[in-house]
Design a protein around this motif. Structure first.
Motif: not given
Length: 69
Positions: A23-40
């Motif tokens: 759940l934490v992984a999904v919410v963090a990925a959806a929020s676009g915060g620090e936990a998400s991968a940088p956009r290239r």
């Protein structure tokens, strides 16, 4: 001491640690915060490409473009 509120709160049920981690992984990925991968960005999408010098076509410019400087 800071007064922080939890980001997530379980109000019903008894999830396992694995379910909470998912759940934490999904919410963090959806929020676009620090936990998400940088956009290239690709080379085509770089803003600096729009700052190039303008093209100046002229007499013999096509032939001169293929000659070494």
């Amino acid at each position: 001491m800071t007064d922080e509120h939890p980001a997530l709160r379980i109000v019903k049920g008894d999830p396992t640690p694995e379910q909470l981690a998912a759940l934490v992984a999904v919410v963090a990925a959806a929020s676009g915060g620090e936990a998400s991968a940088p956009r290239r960005t690709t080379e085509w999408a770089r803003p600096a490409r729009r700052l190039r010098a303008p093209h100046h076509p002229g007499l013999g410019a096509w032939r001169a473009s293929g000659l070494p400087r």
